[in-house]
Design a protein around this motif. Structure first.
Motif, PDB file in Angstrom:
ATOM      1  N   ASN A  82       0.920  -1.090   0.083  1.00 40.25           N
ATOM      2  CA  ASN A  82       0.093   0.154  -0.091  1.00 40.25           C
ATOM      3  C   ASN A  82       0.911   0.955  -0.073  1.00 40.25           C
ATOM      4  O   ASN A  82       0.525   2.036  -0.458  1.00 40.25           O
ATOM      5  CB  ASN A  82      -1.205  -0.415   1.182  1.00 40.25           C
ATOM      6  N   ALA A  83       1.880   1.266   0.917  1.00 33.75           N
ATOM      7  CA  ALA A  83       2.593   2.086   0.605  1.00 33.75           C
ATOM      8  C   ALA A  83       3.295   2.699  -0.907  1.00 33.75           C
ATOM      9  O   ALA A  83       3.558   4.124  -1.819  1.00 33.75           O
ATOM     10  CB  ALA A  83       4.072   2.210   1.948  1.00 33.75           C
ATOM     11  N   ARG A  84       3.504   1.511  -1.683  1.00 33.62           N
ATOM     12  CA  ARG A  84       4.229   2.097  -3.192  1.00 33.62           C
ATOM     13  C   ARG A  84       3.334   2.518  -3.217  1.00 33.62           C
ATOM     14  O   ARG A  84       3.313   3.810  -4.412  1.00 33.62           O
ATOM     15  CB  ARG A  84       4.628   0.333  -3.742  1.00 33.62           C
ATOM     16  N   TRP A  85       2.491   1.759  -3.313  1.00 35.69           N
ATOM     17  CA  TRP A  85       0.631   2.391  -4.483  1.00 35.69           C
ATOM     18  C   TRP A  85       0.882   4.409  -3.524  1.00 35.69           C
ATOM     19  O   TRP A  85       0.602   4.975  -4.757  1.00 35.69           O
ATOM     20  CB  TRP A  85      -0.542   1.826  -4.121  1.00 35.69           C
ATOM     21  N   SER A  86       0.771   4.727  -2.886  1.00 40.39           N
ATOM     22  CA  SER A  86       0.348   5.817  -2.015  1.00 40.39           C
ATOM     23  C   SER A  86       1.855   6.772  -2.945  1.00 40.39           C
ATOM     24  O   SER A  86       1.148   8.065  -3.120  1.00 40.39           O
ATOM     25  CB  SER A  86       0.454   5.819  -0.532  1.00 40.39           C
ATOM     26  N   LEU A  87       2.673   6.097  -2.397  1.00 38.95           N
ATOM     27  CA  LEU A  87       3.387   7.047  -2.980  1.00 38.95           C
ATOM     28  C   LEU A  87       3.721   7.204  -4.716  1.00 38.95           C
ATOM     29  O   LEU A  87       4.188   8.770  -4.917  1.00 38.95           O
ATOM     30  CB  LEU A  87       5.245   6.605  -2.129  1.00 38.95           C
ATOM     31  N   GLY A 119       1.772  10.471  -5.608  1.00 37.27           N
ATOM     32  CA  GLY A 119       2.050  11.782  -4.624  1.00 37.27           C
ATOM     33  C   GLY A 119       1.630  11.585  -2.978  1.00 37.27           C
ATOM     34  O   GLY A 119       1.818  12.643  -2.259  1.00 37.27           O
ATOM     35  N   GLY A 120       1.563  10.255  -2.997  1.00 36.81           N
ATOM     36  CA  GLY A 120       1.318  10.794  -1.037  1.00 36.81           C
ATOM     37  C   GLY A 120       1.990  10.600   0.009  1.00 36.81           C
ATOM     38  O   GLY A 120       3.674  10.320  -0.880  1.00 36.81           O
ATOM     39  N   VAL A 121       2.271  11.001   0.706  1.00 40.05           N
ATOM     40  CA  VAL A 121       2.853  12.202   2.036  1.00 40.05           C
ATOM     41  C   VAL A 121       3.015  11.450   2.965  1.00 40.05           C
ATOM     42  O   VAL A 121       2.034  11.327   3.797  1.00 40.05           O
ATOM     43  CB  VAL A 121       2.439  13.690   1.753  1.00 40.05           C
ATOM     44  N   GLY A 150      -8.593  -0.760   2.917  1.00 40.58           N
ATOM     45  CA  GLY A 150      -8.296  -0.357   1.906  1.00 40.58           C
ATOM     46  C   GLY A 150      -6.565  -0.554   0.668  1.00 40.58           C
ATOM     47  O   GLY A 150      -5.855  -0.992   2.382  1.00 40.58           O
ATOM     48  N   ARG A 151      -5.860   0.294  -0.101  1.00 38.63           N
ATOM     49  CA  ARG A 151      -5.161   1.070  -0.378  1.00 38.63           C
ATOM     50  C   ARG A 151      -4.428   2.175   0.461  1.00 38.63           C
ATOM     51  O   ARG A 151      -3.488   2.768   0.214  1.00 38.63           O
ATOM     52  CB  ARG A 151      -5.042   0.851  -1.370  1.00 38.63           C
ATOM     53  N   GLY A 154      -5.887  14.386  -2.566  1.00 39.14           N
ATOM     54  CA  GLY A 154      -7.197  14.365  -3.861  1.00 39.14           C
ATOM     55  C   GLY A 154      -8.184  13.106  -2.994  1.00 39.14           C
ATOM     56  O   GLY A 154      -8.997  12.691  -3.436  1.00 39.14           O
ATOM     57  N   LEU A 155      -7.410  12.409  -1.991  1.00 37.98           N
ATOM     58  CA  LEU A 155      -8.104  11.122  -2.045  1.00 37.98           C
ATOM     59  C   LEU A 155      -9.343  11.611  -0.996  1.00 37.98           C
ATOM     60  O   LEU A 155      -8.819  12.370  -0.382  1.00 37.98           O
ATOM     61  CB  LEU A 155      -7.310   9.900  -1.867  1.00 37.98           C
ATOM     62  N   SER A 156     -10.537  10.938  -0.745  1.00 39.96           N
ATOM     63  CA  SER A 156     -11.492  11.178   0.908  1.00 39.96           C
ATOM     64  C   SER A 156     -11.114  10.185   2.023  1.00 39.96           C
ATOM     65  O   SER A 156     -11.062   9.353   1.718  1.00 39.96           O
ATOM     66  CB  SER A 156     -12.846  11.298   0.322  1.00 39.96           C
TER      67      SER A 156
END
Length: 181
Positions: A25-30, A33-35, A94-95, A106-108
Motif C-alpha cells: 500500500n505504501a508503494r501504491w500511495s507514494l 504522490g502520497g505524503v 484498502g490501499r 485528492g482522496l477522501s
C-alpha cells in the motif's frame, strides 16, 4: 505454555502479513504522490509492538505465569475479536491502510465499514489496544499487559494527533471522477 507460544507466534505472523500489505500500500500511495507524516514516532511503534510479543513469551516463561481459564478464555476471545476488527479496518481502508501515516492528495477519508461510526474515529487503534491488553492476559502476563497498555496509550496520543492532522489535508468528498480507494 506451548499452545500460548503458538498463539503469540501466530499473532507475530499476522503482524508480518500486515507489513506485507502495508509495504504494498505504501508503494501504491507514494506512486500517487502520497505524503508520509509522523516518521519520528513510527520506530517507537515497531519497538513497542515487537516488545509486546517478546514480553508475552518472556513473562510467562520466566515468571511462570499460569493459565487461569476464567481469565484466559475471555482474553483469548478478545484477541480473536481484535484481529477481526483489525482486518475489517484493513479491508475497509484498502490501499489507504498503512502502518505509517501516508496521505494521498485528492482522496477522501473513508467513511464506510467501522469508519462510518462517528463515535469510533480510530477503530484500528481500538483493536490494537484490546489485543495489547488481552494477548498477555491470555496466560497471566499482567506486567506485559500493563506496560504495553500504558506505553501504547502515550504513543497513541502522538499517533492520533499526527493522523488527525494528516487526515485534515484530505478533501471531505471524493474528487469528481475519482472513486474512493
Amino acid at each position: 505454555m506451548s499452545w500460548y507460544l503458538s498463539l503469540v507466534l501466530l499473532v507475530g505472523v499476522e503482524r508480518l502479513a500486515e507489513l506485507v500489505v502495508a509495504r504494498r500500500n505504501a508503494r501504491w500511495s507514494l506512486a500517487r504522490g502520497g505524503v508520509v507524516h509522523g516518521r519520528g514516532h513510527y520506530p517507537w511503534m515497531v519497538v513497542l509492538h515487537t516488545g509486546l510479543l517478546a514480553g508475552c513469551v518472556l513473562e510467562v516463561g520466566l515468571a511462570g505465569r499460569p493459565f487461569v481459564p476464567a481469565l484466559g478464555w475471555p482474553m483469548f476471545a478478545l484477541v480473536v475479536a481484535a484481529q477481526g476488527l483489525r482486518w475489517w479496518c484493513i479491508v475497509t481502508l484498502g490501499r489507504q491502510w498503512n502502518t505509517e501515516v501516508i496521505v494521498v492528495p485528492g482522496l477522501s477519508p473513508v467513511t464506510r465499514g467501522p469508519y462510518r461510526l462517528r463515535w469510533l474515529r480510530h477503530p484500528n487503534y481500538v483493536a490494537v489496544a484490546a489485543e495489547g491488553l488481552a494477548l498477555p492476559l491470555v496466560h497471566g502476563a499482567w506486567v506485559t499487559a500493563l506496560t504495553f497498555t500504558a506505553l501504547n496509550a502515550a504513543l497513541m496520543v502522538v499517533r492520533i494527533r499526527c493522523e488527525e492532522a494528516a487526515l485534515a489535508t484530505l478533501s471531505p468528498t471524493p474528487s469528481p471522477g475519482r472513486a474512493p480507494a
